[in-house]
Scaffold this motif. Structure first.
Motif, PDB file in Angstrom:
ATOM      1  N   LYS A 269       7.609  11.715 -28.262  1.00 47.94           N
ATOM      2  CA  LYS A 269       7.006  12.187 -26.964  1.00 47.94           C
ATOM      3  C   LYS A 269       7.251  11.013 -25.843  1.00 47.94           C
ATOM      4  O   LYS A 269       7.194  11.511 -24.847  1.00 47.94           O
ATOM      5  N   SER A 271       9.835   8.895 -25.814  1.00 46.61           N
ATOM      6  CA  SER A 271      11.137   8.367 -25.469  1.00 46.61           C
ATOM      7  C   SER A 271      11.657   8.922 -24.363  1.00 46.61           C
ATOM      8  O   SER A 271      11.107   9.893 -23.421  1.00 46.61           O
ATOM      9  N   ASN A 272      12.719   8.532 -23.782  1.00 43.99           N
ATOM     10  CA  ASN A 272      13.477   8.936 -22.494  1.00 43.99           C
ATOM     11  C   ASN A 272      13.942  10.129 -22.758  1.00 43.99           C
ATOM     12  O   ASN A 272      14.392  10.706 -23.656  1.00 43.99           O
ATOM     13  N   ARG A 273      14.362  11.019 -21.391  1.00 40.53           N
ATOM     14  CA  ARG A 273      14.754  12.363 -21.194  1.00 40.53           C
ATOM     15  C   ARG A 273      16.253  12.200 -22.153  1.00 40.53           C
ATOM     16  O   ARG A 273      16.208  13.210 -22.699  1.00 40.53           O
ATOM     17  N   PHE A 274      17.079  11.295 -21.960  1.00 41.98           N
ATOM     18  CA  PHE A 274      18.372  11.370 -22.572  1.00 41.98           C
ATOM     19  C   PHE A 274      18.228  11.640 -24.247  1.00 41.98           C
ATOM     20  O   PHE A 274      18.829  12.405 -25.058  1.00 41.98           O
ATOM     21  N   SER A 275      17.548  10.539 -24.692  1.00 39.08           N
ATOM     22  CA  SER A 275      17.049  10.599 -26.246  1.00 39.08           C
ATOM     23  C   SER A 275      16.533  11.811 -26.607  1.00 39.08           C
ATOM     24  O   SER A 275      16.781  12.366 -27.668  1.00 39.08           O
ATOM     25  N   ARG A 276      15.549  12.580 -25.854  1.00 39.50           N
ATOM     26  CA  ARG A 276      15.051  13.810 -26.154  1.00 39.50           C
ATOM     27  C   ARG A 276      15.955  14.867 -26.266  1.00 39.50           C
ATOM     28  O   ARG A 276      16.109  15.742 -27.210  1.00 39.50           O
ATOM     29  N   TRP A 277      17.047  15.116 -25.177  1.00 38.65           N
ATOM     30  CA  TRP A 277      18.034  15.763 -25.150  1.00 38.65           C
ATOM     31  C   TRP A 277      18.890  15.784 -26.373  1.00 38.65           C
ATOM     32  O   TRP A 277      19.383  16.826 -26.850  1.00 38.65           O
ATOM     33  N   GLU A 280      17.085  17.155 -29.448  1.00 39.58           N
ATOM     34  CA  GLU A 280      17.218  18.684 -29.496  1.00 39.58           C
ATOM     35  C   GLU A 280      18.329  19.364 -29.799  1.00 39.58           C
ATOM     36  O   GLU A 280      18.298  20.163 -30.622  1.00 39.58           O
TER      37      GLU A 280
END
Length: 577
Positions: A269, A271-277, A280
């Motif tokens: 929740k 983490s940065n956007r790249f890590s989340r991408w 996923e």
């Protein structure tokens, strides 16, 4: 088929100077070789003989899991005696009940249980008692019987002899002592060997109590198949020590994986956007590959495999490092683990295999395994075990792993019919032979309309809400189901802050109308996943965490529902006014 004792002896001869155990002493890992382990067993065997312990006598052990516990167990079996393991988490009344019922001629104990000898247990007759000794000292400082004398003793023990008397958890009454033979133990470890194949060169990490049948069978597997076993120094440092030991396998109860899963989701929740991408993407690709494997697709998409390896490495490298980095699999049992969590760990490259068994079956009867897994099930029967469903859906078990009965004065053959054991669990069998556990027969809720409902099934659905930590479903003899709800206070607090709900302490949120409406909407949404008669109509939010309070859990971490019903009798009745 050999007893576990002869298998242990064969491993001593094969791997004399190899590491048998690892144990942490003074902050450092110490190794105990197979030869040193054998010396310790022979030393305790001599001690038992000098105390007058003979074949068929009962000998108790109450102590935390350790190499000393495991080797003392082998020594007791070596002289033909019967080990009675006692949970360290048992209350004094349960400890004294087991001691009275089993009447051990000797008791091995760790220092925190010295109170048993101080006169508190006046009506408990112990022939002798001995504090468990340290096995991590070179030379061990004790006299040993000769190798030939020990082997003579062990060769006089047959597969039909009783090896251990393990007391059930007592969810519905007094514990009963299940009599387990050497045949039961050897059959069970052979079944697990066929399923998983680990052996010499593999490292396991053990932290479950050895008084628990799951912890005990892994100990016997270790002695039988020559792997290396590291014992946790404390349940509080499990993940820290797994990073140090880097095990190939471990055995857990669901709560351990639930904590890891919840912690991981919280980290995502923030983490940065790249890590989340990346995460996923890894989950999508992993789910697709799992589905292809499940349906036996021989030619997956050419990019799936390399893409899965890449995204899984990038997304879950740190998660796998939490478990040491080289874990082949995790065996999970004792209670159901949510299907989405099992799927998540598989996608992350940490295969979790759920199984099903009881004290009376010497651990697993069925288990998922590499090449044969169905999410939401507890697997197929292990080698030698048979299962069938009675007319009412009760799971029945037959096989060499089965106990021979209960220690008198309990009814010796209680639950046994023509070689089949009635487990008390309600199950379903898939067309391809996987077993799903629906609930406990004695815990089924029978509504006033005559519907038989498993509360466990409905509770699992409710717990899938991010705002519900736990749920207890009630409704026996009532027209509909209701529930007692324990909030996930971390997530509910986040919701309150985001939505401008003011509160001074978290207990204020339990009584806030907006939180009530939040939970109501969650329950209404979850009701779509169950049959109409299984829907929860009314609920109350409570603030008691049963998993942290004394008296609500058995020593094996199963909920005593009758205790919950007794505590909240008035509140439950108000749900039907």
């Amino acid at each position: 088929m050999d007893t576990v004792l002869l298998r242990f002896y064969q491993n001593v001869k094969r791997y004399a100077h190899s590491t048998c155990f690892k144990t942490k002493r003074d902050g450092k890992w110490r190794s105990i070789s197979w030869e040193e382990a054998f010396l310790y067993v022979r030393g305790i065997s001599r001690d038992l003989i000098e105390r007058g312990i003979k074949k068929g006598d009962y000998v108790g052990i109450i102590a935390p899991p350790s190499p000393e516990w495991a080797l003392t167990d082998l020594a007791i079996l070596s002289v033909g005696a019967i080990t009675v393991p006692i949970h360290t988490t048992s209350g004094p009344s349960d400890v004294l009940y087991i001691l009275r019922h089993s009447a051990p001629k000797c008791l091995f104990f760790s220092h925190e249980f010295a109170w048993i000898l101080d006169g508190t247990a006046k009506d408990v007759q112990l022939g002798s008692a001995c504090e468990i000794r340290s096995a991590a000292l070179p030379g061990l400082g004790m006299d040993n019987i000769s190798e030939q004398e020990w082997l003579r003793l062990v060769e006089g023990i047959t597969l039909d002899d009783v090896a251990t008397c393990i007391y059930t958890s007592g969810t519905t009454g007094e514990p009963k002592g299940a009599l387990i033979t050497h045949l039961s133990i050897s059959s069970e470890v052979d079944g697990l060997r066929e399923a998983f194949g680990v052996g010499h060169g593999d490292v396991g990490y053990a932290f479950l109590p050895l008084s628990h049948v799951m912890g005990r069978i892994i100990h016997f597997y270790h002695m039988s198949y020559g792997c290396e076993m590291a014992y946790a120094s404390s349940p509080k440092v499990i993940l820290e020590e797994m990073r140090e030991i880097m095990p190939h396998f471990t055995v857990v109860v669901p709560r351990v994986l639930e904590k890891v899963y919840d912690g991981w989701k919280e980290k995502i929740k923030v983490s940065n956007r790249f890590s989340r991408w990346i995460i996923e993407k890894a989950e999508r690709v992993g789910a697709r590959v799992l589905e292809r494997e499940r349906f036996g697709v021989e030619r997956p998409h050419p990019l799936d495999t390399p893409l899965r390896y890449l995204t899984t490495f990038l997304a879950f490298f740190r998660l796998r490092k939490l478990f040491g980095g080289r874990l082949k699999f995790i065996i999970c049992g004792g209670a159901p683990l949510a299907k989405e969590m099992v799927r998540f760990f598989h996608i992350a490259g940490l295969p979790v295999f759920e199984g099903y068994g009881l004290t009376e079956t010497m651990s697993a009867v069925t288990i998922n395994r590499p090449g044969a897994i169905k999410f939401g099930s507890v697997g197929k029967p292990i080698c030698g075990a048979e299962i069938k469903l009675a007319e009412d859906g009760e799971v029945m078990v037959r096989g060499p792993q089965l106990f021979i009965g209960y220690k008198p004065p309990c009814a010796l053959r209680d639950g046994l019919e023509d070689g089949w054991f009635r487990t008390g669990d309600i199950g379903e069998l898939s067309r391809d032979g996987f077993l799903m556990i629906v609930g406990r027969k004695k815990e089924l809720v029978v509504t006033s309309t005559g519907r038989n409902i498993s509360p466990l099934k409905v509770e699992e659905v409710l717990r899938s809400s991010e705002y519900i930590k736990d749920a207890i479903v009630v409704g026996d003899g009532k027209p509909y189901l209701s529930a007692l709800i324990l909030l996930d206070m971390g997530r509910v607090t986040d919701f309150a802050i985001k939505n401008g709900i003011r509160f001074e302490k978290t207990s204020d949120l339990i009584n806030d109308g907006r939180i009530y409406e939040l939970i109501k909407s969650e329950i209404d949404a979850k009701n779509r996943y169950v049959a109409r008669h299984e829907a929860v109509r009314r609920f109350k939010i409570i603030d008691r965490d049963f998993w942290k309070e004394d008296g609500y859990l058995t020593p094996t971490m199963k909920l005593r529902r009758w205790k919950v019903y007794e505590t909240y009798k008035g509140l439950i009745e108000s749900l039907y006014e």
